[in-house]
Design a protein around this motif. Structure first.
Motif, PDB file in Angstrom:
ATOM      1  N   VAL A 149       0.815  -1.450   0.089  1.00 48.84           N
ATOM      2  CA  VAL A 149       0.061  -0.085  -0.027  1.00 48.84           C
ATOM      3  C   VAL A 149       0.870   1.265  -0.025  1.00 48.84           C
ATOM      4  N   LYS A 150       0.549   2.026  -1.066  1.00 45.15           N
ATOM      5  CA  LYS A 150       1.509   3.456  -1.049  1.00 45.15           C
ATOM      6  C   LYS A 150       0.729   4.658  -0.287  1.00 45.15           C
ATOM      7  N   ILE A 151       1.515   4.945   0.698  1.00 48.76           N
ATOM      8  CA  ILE A 151       0.821   6.003   1.765  1.00 48.76           C
ATOM      9  C   ILE A 151       1.426   7.516   1.211  1.00 48.76           C
ATOM     10  N   HIS A 152       0.562   8.212   1.107  1.00 52.05           N
ATOM     11  CA  HIS A 152       0.653   9.575   0.353  1.00 52.05           C
ATOM     12  C   HIS A 152       0.367  10.562   1.496  1.00 52.05           C
ATOM     13  N   ASN A 153       1.313  11.684   1.868  1.00 48.62           N
ATOM     14  CA  ASN A 153       0.984  12.617   2.952  1.00 48.62           C
ATOM     15  C   ASN A 153       0.716  13.621   1.588  1.00 48.62           C
ATOM     16  N   GLU A 154      -0.698  14.263   1.703  1.00 45.26           N
ATOM     17  CA  GLU A 154      -0.938  15.407   0.647  1.00 45.26           C
ATOM     18  C   GLU A 154      -1.180  16.599   1.470  1.00 45.26           C
ATOM     19  N   TYR A 155      -0.629  17.746   1.306  1.00 46.04           N
ATOM     20  CA  TYR A 155      -0.619  18.845   2.031  1.00 46.04           C
ATOM     21  C   TYR A 155      -1.434  20.115   1.121  1.00 46.04           C
ATOM     22  N   GLY A 156      -2.205  20.838   1.849  1.00 48.30           N
ATOM     23  CA  GLY A 156      -2.904  22.124   1.195  1.00 48.30           C
ATOM     24  C   GLY A 156      -4.219  22.636   1.595  1.00 48.30           C
ATOM     25  N   PRO A 157      -4.040  24.042   1.996  1.00 52.00           N
ATOM     26  CA  PRO A 157      -4.923  24.736   2.431  1.00 52.00           C
ATOM     27  C   PRO A 157      -6.219  24.471   1.444  1.00 52.00           C
ATOM     28  N   THR A 158      -7.635  24.859   2.360  1.00 44.59           N
ATOM     29  CA  THR A 158      -8.873  24.515   1.218  1.00 44.59           C
ATOM     30  C   THR A 158      -8.539  25.815   0.029  1.00 44.59           C
ATOM     31  N   GLU A 159      -7.871  26.840   0.227  1.00 44.64           N
ATOM     32  CA  GLU A 159      -7.869  27.796  -0.551  1.00 44.64           C
ATOM     33  C   GLU A 159      -6.961  27.460  -1.818  1.00 44.64           C
ATOM     34  N   THR A 160      -6.084  26.488  -1.684  1.00 45.50           N
ATOM     35  CA  THR A 160      -5.453  26.158  -2.704  1.00 45.50           C
ATOM     36  C   THR A 160      -6.032  24.772  -3.552  1.00 45.50           C
ATOM     37  N   THR A 161      -7.528  24.569  -3.267  1.00 46.32           N
ATOM     38  CA  THR A 161      -8.060  23.169  -3.914  1.00 46.32           C
ATOM     39  C   THR A 161      -7.298  21.770  -3.423  1.00 46.32           C
ATOM     40  N   VAL A 162      -7.737  21.485  -2.068  1.00 40.36           N
ATOM     41  CA  VAL A 162      -7.678  20.391  -1.563  1.00 40.36           C
ATOM     42  C   VAL A 162      -6.014  20.052  -1.081  1.00 40.36           C
ATOM     43  N   GLY A 163      -5.162  19.885  -2.397  1.00 42.58           N
ATOM     44  CA  GLY A 163      -3.615  19.717  -2.216  1.00 42.58           C
ATOM     45  C   GLY A 163      -2.935  20.195  -2.975  1.00 42.58           C
ATOM     46  N   CYS A 164      -1.952  20.985  -2.771  1.00 42.10           N
ATOM     47  CA  CYS A 164      -0.979  21.392  -3.472  1.00 42.10           C
ATOM     48  C   CYS A 164       0.290  20.897  -3.654  1.00 42.10           C
ATOM     49  N   CYS A 165       0.732  20.043  -2.695  1.00 43.33           N
ATOM     50  CA  CYS A 165       1.935  19.169  -2.660  1.00 43.33           C
ATOM     51  C   CYS A 165       1.777  17.747  -2.167  1.00 43.33           C
ATOM     52  N   ASP A 166       2.817  16.974  -2.239  1.00 38.66           N
ATOM     53  CA  ASP A 166       2.426  15.578  -2.420  1.00 38.66           C
ATOM     54  C   ASP A 166       3.872  14.929  -1.855  1.00 38.66           C
ATOM     55  N   TYR A 167       3.637  13.941  -0.740  1.00 35.75           N
ATOM     56  CA  TYR A 167       4.910  13.119  -0.572  1.00 35.75           C
ATOM     57  C   TYR A 167       4.442  11.740  -0.356  1.00 35.75           C
TER      58      TYR A 167
END
Length: 337
Positions: free
Chosen positions: A275-293
């Motif tokens: 299972v690949k686990i992504h940590n997604e970050y982003g304020p609501t203002e930037t549409t859900v997620g703007c960066c991913d790890y």
């Protein structure tokens, strides 16, 4: 756009199940016709692009149809959880100024037109509305928690929503996905789980009960291939590890809170290395997620899992008084794209 991609799958697989709920299933063709009927009714009431339509409903099949119907009409949906405190609901309705309210509660005291959200009351119409929407038109308005004052409505455009969904579709899944909605539609964490099945030709499983009950049901459904959760949800897993049965789970996206490496390590051990686990970050203002790890048990040894790098067509800058910071110098995260 998202609606057009859903309609494409409707044409290709009209008899395929798209929504499964406690008392039945709905197929692509049926959902599309009911959403069309709702869209035409909204249009007859004068709803047009950038108008807001409030949806007073929980995680139910009617709610999904309501969202599709609103988007098909050209308007923006404003999700409101019925369990929300009365004062917050009143603030959202006054601030968003919806042209129509979709609700199960037909006795609401309001001058705004009401449309029933009962599944049996929704007619069917085979014709897709041809609304002239632009990428800068609003898709939805989601209100912040209001912890620092009054909740503010974040208006997300159709172009930004489609940009995020295109990235998520390419990065998080290889084919049609099956998932469970865990969080309220009033939080943008739900956007990924709501739309990815619809645009990929997948299936959306609606489980009953509160968030913890839905979470338990999700991890006992061996059809699930994709999930999006908060770290708080993952901590609940530790209390019922023996009940996990998701052999087809491929992708887990984590967001909304700090993701500690301790929680990530325990989750990876529980679900398995496949299972690949992504940590997604982003304020609501930037549409859900703007960066991913993507988490790695071998590489991530600090206290928290990193938030990674910007997704396609996004830029992140670390600034101090609007000057770029050198590597290792703390500053303010500024997001563009």
């Amino acid at each position: 756009m998202a609606v057009e991609r859903f309609e494409k799958h409707t044409e290709q697989t009209p008899e395929k199940t798209v929504i499964e709920y406690e008392t039945g299933v709905l197929r692509y063709g049926e959902v599309n016709r009911k959403a069309n009927a709702l869209a035409w009714e909204l249009i007859s009431l004068g709803v047009k692009p950038n108008d807001r339509v409030a949806i007073m409903a929980s995680l139910e099949a009617e709610t999904i149809i309501g969202i599709l119907g609103v988007l098909k009409s050209g308007a923006a949906y404003v999700p409101i959880d019925p369990a929300t405190p009365k004062e917050r609901i009143e603030h959202i309705l006054n601030d968003a100024a919806p042209k129509v309210i979709l609700t199960r509660e037909k006795t609401m005291e309001t001058e705004v037109p009401l449309i029933s959200m009962n599944l049996e009351d929704l007619g069917e119409n085979a014709e897709n509305p041809a609304c002239a929407v632009e990428k800068d038109d609003i898709a939805y308005v989601i209100y912040t928690s209001g912890t620092t004052g009054k909740p503010k409505g974040v208006a997300v455009t159709r172009g930004n929503l489609d940009h995020y969904l295109s990235y998520a579709d390419q990065e998080y899944q290889k084919e049609a996905c099956t998932t469970v909605l865990i969080t309220s539609l009033s939080f943008d964490l739900s956007v990924t789980s709501l739309f990815l099945p619809l645009i990929s030709g997948g299936s959306l499983l609606l489980k009953g009960g509160d968030a913890e009950e839905r979470l338990r049901a999700a991890f006992k459904d061996n059809r699930v291939t994709f999930l999006k959760l908060t770290p708080s949800h993952l901590k609940m897993l530790e209390t019922y590890a023996d009940g996990v049965d998701v052999p087809n789970l491929e992708t887990l996206i984590v967001g909304g809170e700090e993701f500690t490496t301790d929680t990530a390590r325990k989750t990876q051990k529980l679900l398995g290395d496949s299972v690949k686990i992504h940590n997604e970050y982003g304020p609501t203002e930037t549409t859900v997620g703007c960066c991913d790890y993507v988490y790695s048990s071998e590489k991530d040894k600090g206290l928290s899992v990193g938030i990674g790098r910007p997704i396609a067509n996004m830029q992140l800058y670390i600034l101090n008084e609007m000057e770029l910071c050198s590597v290792g110098v703390p500053g303010e995260l500024c997001i563009a794209g």
